[in-house]
Design an enzyme around this catalytic site. Structure first.
Site, PDB file in Angstrom:
ATOM      1  N   LYS A   1       0.835  -1.215  -0.036  1.00 47.75           N
ATOM      2  CA  LYS A   1       0.056   0.017   0.080  1.00 47.75           C
ATOM      3  C   LYS A   1       0.993   1.309  -0.064  1.00 47.75           C
ATOM      4  O   LYS A   1       2.012   1.132   0.295  1.00 47.75           O
ATOM      5  CB  LYS A   1      -0.960   0.078   1.071  1.00 47.75           C
TER       6      LYS A   1
ATOM      7  N   ARG B   1     -10.502   0.462  14.770  1.00 47.44           N
ATOM      8  CA  ARG B   1     -10.413   1.102  13.751  1.00 47.44           C
ATOM      9  C   ARG B   1     -11.224   0.508  12.832  1.00 47.44           C
ATOM     10  O   ARG B   1     -12.461   1.091  12.631  1.00 47.44           O
ATOM     11  CB  ARG B   1      -9.008   0.800  13.172  1.00 47.44           C
TER      12      ARG B   1
ATOM     13  N   TYR C   1      18.251  29.053   9.561  1.00 49.59           N
ATOM     14  CA  TYR C   1      17.387  29.915  10.201  1.00 49.59           C
ATOM     15  C   TYR C   1      17.081  29.816  11.535  1.00 49.59           C
ATOM     16  O   TYR C   1      17.187  28.814  11.961  1.00 49.59           O
ATOM     17  CB  TYR C   1      16.018  29.431   9.506  1.00 49.59           C
TER      18      TYR C   1
ATOM     19  N   MET D   1      14.417  24.369   3.375  1.00 53.18           N
ATOM     20  CA  MET D   1      13.504  23.630   2.177  1.00 53.18           C
ATOM     21  C   MET D   1      14.214  22.645   1.618  1.00 53.18           C
ATOM     22  O   MET D   1      14.011  21.775   0.836  1.00 53.18           O
ATOM     23  CB  MET D   1      12.562  24.633   1.361  1.00 53.18           C
TER      24      MET D   1
HETATM   25  C1  LIG Z   1      -4.447  -4.332   7.958  1.00 58.93           C
HETATM   26  C2  LIG Z   1      -3.002  -4.264   7.900  1.00 58.93           C
HETATM   27  N1  LIG Z   1      -2.332  -5.377   7.598  1.00 58.93           N
HETATM   28  C3  LIG Z   1      -0.972  -5.300   7.555  1.00 58.93           C
HETATM   29  C4  LIG Z   1      -0.271  -3.938   7.715  1.00 58.93           C
HETATM   30  C5  LIG Z   1       1.043  -3.968   7.440  1.00 58.93           C
HETATM   31  O1  LIG Z   1       1.732  -3.397   8.768  1.00 58.93           O
HETATM   32  P1  LIG Z   1       3.198  -3.360   8.940  1.00 58.93           P
HETATM   33  O2  LIG Z   1       3.950  -2.483   7.668  1.00 58.93           O
HETATM   34  O3  LIG Z   1       3.391  -2.859  10.271  1.00 58.93           O
HETATM   35  O4  LIG Z   1       3.877  -4.808   8.586  1.00 58.93           O
HETATM   36  C6  LIG Z   1      -1.114  -2.828   7.753  1.00 58.93           C
HETATM   37  C7  LIG Z   1      -0.537  -1.599   7.963  1.00 58.93           C
HETATM   38  O5  LIG Z   1      -1.007  -0.488   8.349  1.00 58.93           O
HETATM   39  C8  LIG Z   1      -2.493  -2.874   7.756  1.00 58.93           C
HETATM   40  O6  LIG Z   1      -3.129  -1.717   8.077  1.00 58.93           O
END
Ligand SMILES: Cc1ncc(COP(=O)(O)O)c(C=O)c1O
Length: 365
Positions: free
Chosen positions: A35, A130, A253, A301
């Site tokens: 992701k 969540r 800065y 920056m």
């Molecule tokens: C549902 C779910 N599974 C797995 C992962 C992977 O987590 P990690 O990067 O800590 O292994 C995430 C990451 O947030 C997640 O949201």
């Protein structure tokens, strides 16, 4: 000449880290979690070394399409499921597996017209609060899904909030076992921290995210050397100036650093517009020509400054590693873990690797 900053993605490291996940969970299948564009590394760039995984897990349908465009025909899991009813059409077309975490997603499935039933991962909220069904709703959601012709196999999943810390996973594992007792289907529980710290936990599918990229989920308790992981990303630049300082001279800065003695500093072509954290205060580690140094003053920056006292030979053009492999890596294996930089900035490696700015050229190296 472009600015000398660049990010390098290391295939050997990605392959090594995935092999570590497999070795830690020899009886499980491994999702490579890609992701957020493979945690900032780029899906296309990580695909070859990570295709040895059993599947890819992600969130965005567009990213799933990119994987199918790479000719990946194996499993793809949408970790948050679909965001609206018509997403299910793409799931059918691309053969995507998807999480189901709320009643609305079941309603959409029930109304979905498809010839190919979907594989779903029913998500339990075992304490993170969540996504996911609570314990009682979970079992009725399972029964509802099981009755739908649109659904093929139902797998069972949950996500840990504290696998990286002292609270651990026991309370969530107990909640999961209670809610899923007697239910058939494969289980998916472990993220990276659980895979590393709780390898005895039975999980048919582990979800290897951050560990795949060579970052320790439980730093500073453990570092990547402890877990035998290799950084998959290097952020590298060069010195573009040096300055001699006298006692009392300030840097950058806000004059946040004042020299106490005569010293030389180097100015690095890297700033917060490249994704380097502005909150990293004086003392944040960097490697100059492979030698460990410390930043001085505020990150601006496009530039940051480094105390060159440990590396007197450094000059304009000297290689600077902001994180990842040092310039002398081939010779001495030196690395600066992203976790150390993140800690100095009050954040985690996840955030830094996802935040490398589009203006930074990225190559595989
Ligand atoms: C549902 C779910 N599974 C797995 C992962 C992977 O987590 P990690 O990067 O800590 O292994 C995430 C990451 O947030 C997640 O949201």
């Amino acid at each position: 000449m472009p600015r000398p900053i660049q990010a390098l993605i290391h295939h050997d490291a990605l392959a090594h880290n995935l092999a570590r996940a497999k070795a830690l969970a020899p009886d499980a299948r491994v999702w490579a979690v890609v992701k957020a564009d493979a945690y900032g590394h780029g899906i296309e760039r990580v695909f070859e070394p990570l295709r040895a995984a059993d599947g890819f897990a992600l969130l965005d349908l567009a990213e799933a399409q990119r994987l199918r465009a790479l000719d990946w025909r194996g499993p793809i899991l949408l970790l948050e499921g679909v965001f609206e009813a018509r997403d299910l059409e793409l799931c059918s077309r691309l053969g995507l597996w998807h999480a189901v975490h709320c009643e609305q997603q079941i309603d959409w499935l029930a109304a979905h017209k498809t010839h190919t039933p979907h594989r779903v991962f029913l998500k339990l909220n075992s304490g993170m609060n969540r996504l996911g069904f609570g314990a009682t709703a979970y079992r009725s959601a399972w029964a509802r899904l099981n009755a739908l012709p649109q659904v093929d196999e139902i797998s069972l999943m949950t996500h840990f909030s504290d696998a990286d810390g002292p609270r651990g996973i026991a309370h969530q594992v107990a909640a999961f076992e209670l809610a899923t007792r007697d239910l058939p289907g494969e289980r998916s529980l472990s993220n990276s921290a659980a895979t590393l710290r709780h390898p005895a936990l039975a999980s048919d599918w582990v979800r290897a995210g951050i560990l795949s990229y060579g970052c320790a989920p439980d730093f500073p308790e453990h570092d990547i050397a402890h877990w035998d992981l290799m950084p998959a990303m290097t952020l590298r630049s060069k010195l573009i100036a040096t300055q001699p300082l006298q006692p009392g001279d300030s840097v950058g800065y806000g004059s946040r650093y004042i020299a106490e003695q005569a010293m030389r500093i180097g100015v690095v072509a890297c700033g917060y517009a490249d994704g380097y954290p502005r909150h990293a205060g004086s003392g944040t580690p960097v490697l100059v020509d492979g030698v460990r140094c410390a930043t001085v003053g505020r990150v601006s920056m496009d530039m940051l400054a480094v105390d060159l006292s440990p590396v007197p030979a450094a000059q304009i053009g000297s290689e600077v590693t902001l994180w990842g492999r040092s310039a002398s890596y081939e010779r001495d294996g030196g690395v600066l873990p992203i976790d150390e930089v993140a800690q100095a900035a009050g954040t985690i490696g996840y955030e830094l690797m996802c935040a490398v700015a589009p203006r930074v050229a990225v190559s595989v190296g």
